[in-house]
Design a protein around this motif. Structure first.
Motif, PDB file in Angstrom:
ATOM      1  N   LYS A  42       0.842  -1.204   0.000  1.00  0.00           N
ATOM      2  CA  LYS A  42       0.000   0.000   0.000  1.00  0.00           C
ATOM      3  C   LYS A  42       0.875   1.253   0.000  1.00  0.00           C
ATOM      4  O   LYS A  42       0.600   2.215  -0.674  1.00  0.00           O
ATOM      5  N   ILE A  43       1.930   1.223   0.784  1.00  0.00           N
ATOM      6  CA  ILE A  43       2.815   2.370   0.849  1.00  0.00           C
ATOM      7  C   ILE A  43       3.906   2.281  -0.212  1.00  0.00           C
ATOM      8  O   ILE A  43       4.116   3.189  -0.993  1.00  0.00           O
ATOM      9  N   LEU A  44       4.548   1.139  -0.263  1.00  0.00           N
ATOM     10  CA  LEU A  44       5.733   1.040  -1.113  1.00  0.00           C
ATOM     11  C   LEU A  44       5.429   1.228  -2.588  1.00  0.00           C
ATOM     12  O   LEU A  44       6.218   1.812  -3.320  1.00  0.00           O
ATOM     13  N   LEU A 237       6.860   9.717   1.067  1.00  0.00           N
ATOM     14  CA  LEU A 237       5.964   8.620   0.689  1.00  0.00           C
ATOM     15  C   LEU A 237       4.601   9.170   0.251  1.00  0.00           C
ATOM     16  O   LEU A 237       4.094  10.125   0.836  1.00  0.00           O
ATOM     17  N   ARG A 238       4.063   8.552  -0.751  1.00  0.00           N
ATOM     18  CA  ARG A 238       2.722   8.875  -1.243  1.00  0.00           C
ATOM     19  C   ARG A 238       2.502  10.371  -1.485  1.00  0.00           C
ATOM     20  O   ARG A 238       1.563  10.969  -0.925  1.00  0.00           O
ATOM     21  N   ASP A 242      -0.867  14.328  -1.191  1.00  0.00           N
ATOM     22  CA  ASP A 242      -0.722  15.743  -0.843  1.00  0.00           C
ATOM     23  C   ASP A 242      -0.973  16.025   0.635  1.00  0.00           C
ATOM     24  O   ASP A 242      -1.613  17.009   1.002  1.00  0.00           O
ATOM     25  N   THR A 243      -0.459  15.149   1.463  1.00  0.00           N
ATOM     26  CA  THR A 243      -0.625  15.359   2.909  1.00  0.00           C
ATOM     27  C   THR A 243       0.515  16.208   3.479  1.00  0.00           C
ATOM     28  O   THR A 243       0.503  16.532   4.652  1.00  0.00           O
ATOM     29  N   LYS A 244       1.491  16.522   2.662  1.00  0.00           N
ATOM     30  CA  LYS A 244       2.669  17.298   3.078  1.00  0.00           C
ATOM     31  C   LYS A 244       3.393  16.644   4.276  1.00  0.00           C
ATOM     32  O   LYS A 244       3.442  17.180   5.393  1.00  0.00           O
TER      33      LYS A 244
END
Ligand code: SF4
Ligand code: SF4
Length: 274
Positions: A42-44, A237-238, A242-244
């Motif tokens: 999910k992350i990688l 990551l990710r 756009d979570t900064k």
């Protein structure tokens, strides 16, 4: 450093109405599977490229980081040997139960490469500047510390609805039966930083220096220097979410990085000139 007390009652919260339709769809899609997909890519699969590391926004090099100290961590991936000393230290420092986690080491496997077939990637809460968990929490139990930028929990306000767990794109949260609340990394705020320590449990325990913790507002701080050096790529990551994020990644195996760590001169990177 002394930190003023935060008045939680005056803090604004956007509530669930600010969660975008895209995020809502994601919550539904993830549903019950959210805990199980963590190591499965999910992350990688969404690991980014350089450029988005400077995601905190703003106009000048210092002012673009809105907190002071703006706590952040740089992970030098190639230095991680999967010894899990960081995880052990974190669990002990923060009383994390056996089934829980605040930080983990992901293993990325390559096939068909001759030189290196496994890579270890430490992950933790990204203390996002634009945190979906904070936006989603209906009771303001999770909040962005207006001074340090740390995304923290006020456990007694948590009603256990787990909306924040579903909102987090990094699977950085779990429900603690002991606390009767969701628990997550707070950069060891409660157990170390608020008591005057300058390092997190994980960064101080890491024997290889893979985790570097510091203040991104201060151009003299090692974290600032690593994020702004020009020689090596830095990524988050990710980035598409756009979570900064405030956890930055780099390979960290080049001589230029050793030079920075040894206090030698380096070139600053000015994002405004790119
Ligand atoms: S579980 Fe707690 S922190 Fe998460 S959304 Fe619900 S009340 Fe907020
Ligand atoms: S990584 Fe997850 S828990 Fe941490 S601030 Fe971002 S959305 Fe919230």
């Amino acid at each position: 450093m002394k930190f003023p007390k935060i008045n939680f009652d005056n803090m604004k919260n956007e509530g669930t109405s600010s969660v975008t339709p895209q995020e809502r769809r994601k919550f539904l899609k993830l549903g019950l599977a959210v805990a199980g997909v963590y190591a499965g890519g999910k992350i990688l699969s969404l690991t980014s490229i350089v450029g988005t590391a400077h995601a905190s926004g703003g106009s000048s090099i210092v002012k673009k980081y809105p907190y002071n100290p703006h706590y952040s961590m740089v992970i030098r991936q190639s230095l991680c040997i999967d010894c899990e000393k960081c995880v052990e230290s974190c669990n002990k420092t923060n009383h994390v139960p056996e089934y829980g986690y605040r930080t983990r080491i992901l293993t990325k496997k390559y096939s068909g490469t001759l030189d290196k077939q496994v890579e270890f990637i430490p992950v933790l809460c990204n203390h996002c500047n634009d945190a979906p968990c904070v936006r989603a929490c209906p009771t303001r139990a999770t909040f962005k510390d207006p001074i340090t930028g740390i995304v923290r929990m006020e456990s007694k306000k948590c009603i256990g609805c787990k909306t924040c767990i579903l909102a987090c794109p990094y699977d950085a949260r779990y429900f603690s039966a002991e606390r009767r609340a969701v628990d997550k990394c707070d950069f060891c705020w409660e157990e170390r930083l608020s008591k005057g320590e300058t390092q997190t449990g994980c960064s101080s325990a890491c024997p290889t220096g893979a985790r570097t913790f510091g203040n991104l507002t201060d151009p003299e701080n090692i974290v600032y220097k690593l994020v702004h050096q020009l020689e090596e790529q830095v990524w988050v990551l990710r980035p598409a979410d756009d979570t900064k994020p405030n956890i930055f990644y780099m390979k960290g195996n080049m001589r230029s990085v050793d030079n920075i760590l040894n206090g030698q001169k380096f070139k600053y990177f000015d994002p405004d000139k790119v």
